[in-house]
Write a protein that holds these residues in place. Sequence first.
Motif, short mmCIF file in Angstrom:
data_model
loop_
_atom_site.label_atom_id
_atom_site.label_comp_id
_atom_site.label_asym_id
_atom_site.label_seq_id
_atom_site.Cartn_x
_atom_site.Cartn_y
_atom_site.Cartn_z
N ASN A 48 -6.59 -9.84 4.54
CA ASN A 48 -7.03 -10.87 5.37
C ASN A 48 -7.84 -11.70 4.74
O ASN A 48 -7.60 -13.22 5.19
CB ASN A 48 -7.69 -10.28 6.72
CG ASN A 48 -6.49 -9.41 7.47
OD1 ASN A 48 -5.28 -9.73 7.66
ND2 ASN A 48 -6.89 -8.51 8.31
N ARG B 199 -7.05 -3.64 4.11
CA ARG B 199 -6.73 -4.77 5.17
C ARG B 199 -7.51 -5.81 5.40
O ARG B 199 -7.19 -7.07 5.26
CB ARG B 199 -6.67 -3.95 6.47
CG ARG B 199 -5.56 -3.24 6.71
CD ARG B 199 -5.35 -2.49 8.22
NE ARG B 199 -4.38 -1.52 8.51
CZ ARG B 199 -4.58 -0.37 8.67
NH1 ARG B 199 -6.00 0.12 9.20
NH2 ARG B 199 -3.91 0.66 8.65
N GLU B 200 -8.95 -5.50 5.29
CA GLU B 200 -10.03 -6.61 5.10
C GLU B 200 -9.76 -7.50 3.96
O GLU B 200 -9.99 -8.89 3.98
CB GLU B 200 -11.24 -5.86 5.36
CG GLU B 200 -11.60 -5.28 6.59
CD GLU B 200 -12.90 -4.34 6.42
OE1 GLU B 200 -13.56 -4.50 5.59
OE2 GLU B 200 -13.26 -3.61 7.53
N SER C 15 -7.31 6.35 4.84
CA SER C 15 -7.51 5.71 6.06
C SER C 15 -8.85 4.71 5.56
O SER C 15 -9.02 3.58 5.85
CB SER C 15 -7.91 6.30 7.37
OG SER C 15 -9.10 7.22 7.14
N THR C 16 -9.74 5.04 4.89
CA THR C 16 -10.95 4.52 4.59
C THR C 16 -10.59 3.32 3.66
O THR C 16 -10.73 2.34 3.75
CB THR C 16 -11.93 5.20 3.89
OG1 THR C 16 -12.53 6.17 4.90
CG2 THR C 16 -13.21 4.37 3.58
N SER C 17 -9.62 3.69 2.75
CA SER C 17 -9.28 2.71 1.54
C SER C 17 -8.36 1.74 2.01
O SER C 17 -8.34 0.47 2.13
CB SER C 17 -8.39 3.49 0.30
OG SER C 17 -9.38 4.42 -0.25
N LEU C 18 -7.37 2.07 3.18
CA LEU C 18 -6.75 1.34 3.68
C LEU C 18 -7.32 0.23 4.77
O LEU C 18 -6.93 -0.94 4.60
CB LEU C 18 -5.63 2.16 4.62
CG LEU C 18 -4.21 1.14 5.22
CD1 LEU C 18 -3.61 0.38 4.30
CD2 LEU C 18 -3.73 2.31 5.94
N LYS C 19 -8.20 0.73 5.35
CA LYS C 19 -9.24 -0.20 6.23
C LYS C 19 -9.92 -1.38 5.30
O LYS C 19 -9.75 -2.57 5.43
CB LYS C 19 -10.26 0.34 6.97
CG LYS C 19 -11.03 -0.41 7.79
CD LYS C 19 -12.25 0.25 8.36
CE LYS C 19 -12.96 -0.55 9.42
NZ LYS C 19 -14.32 -0.52 9.29
N ALA C 20 -10.43 -1.04 4.09
CA ALA C 20 -10.92 -2.18 3.14
C ALA C 20 -9.86 -2.85 2.67
O ALA C 20 -10.06 -4.16 2.50
CB ALA C 20 -11.75 -1.52 2.11
N ASP D 153 0.68 -1.14 -0.14
CA ASP D 153 -0.03 0.09 0.04
C ASP D 153 0.88 1.20 0.17
O ASP D 153 1.57 1.40 0.86
CB ASP D 153 -1.08 -0.01 1.19
CG ASP D 153 -1.74 1.23 1.22
OD1 ASP D 153 -2.68 1.24 0.38
OD2 ASP D 153 -1.34 2.13 1.92
N GLU E 211 2.19 -1.75 4.39
CA GLU E 211 1.82 -0.49 4.59
C GLU E 211 2.87 0.34 4.82
O GLU E 211 3.56 0.49 5.68
CB GLU E 211 0.90 -0.17 5.70
CG GLU E 211 -0.24 -1.25 5.77
CD GLU E 211 -1.31 -1.07 6.89
OE1 GLU E 211 -1.28 0.04 7.83
OE2 GLU E 211 -2.09 -2.11 7.34
#
Length: 189
Positions: free
Chosen positions: A35, A31-32, A24-29, A19, A43
């Motif tokens: 996983n 990460r999911e 933050s929003t894109s990074l959260k998605a 990444d 990151e």
Amino acid sequence: MGDLLDALHRQCDGVVVVDNGSGSTSLKALRETCNEYGSHLLELGENIGIAAAQNRGITLARSHGASFVLLSDHDSMPAPNMVALLSEALREDPQIAAAGPLPYEEREGADELVYIDRGWAPKRATREELRQDRLDVAFLIASGCLIRMEALDGVGACARTSSSTTLTLNGEFVREEPGGASSSFRQHA
């Protein structure tokens, strides 16, 4: 991104996602999604440029014992057996440092950006040359390239660039017809 990770995991022993400074929003998605597919997410926290980001991913892959590395952009989709065909090309000739697919775009007026060394300067491949199964090229577009780790050890890290990265290692394109059982095309959005 899920479709890309699924396609890569079907063809590769492991997948590292780098990444390069997402919000933050894109990074959260991301990460999911990583996983869900079992991908390793590296990151960086800021955009350091595509070549530097690729170098970080290559370093991580090397630390996990990778003998080869496949580079991919987020907006590219490998054909189902692209890695197998590229691997075959590398196994057949140990002098080839990297192999890449023929880029394929489904838009009107799309053009294959394939250049052949013709002496003083690389020139575009002819239609006849593009019909060959394999083609020695002047350079490869990074996304979709399978590279021998030992070749990277010999030449060093990718040069920093502000946009797309090209590789000038001894390489070749591998070609089959789109949609065919042995297609090596990489679709680019």
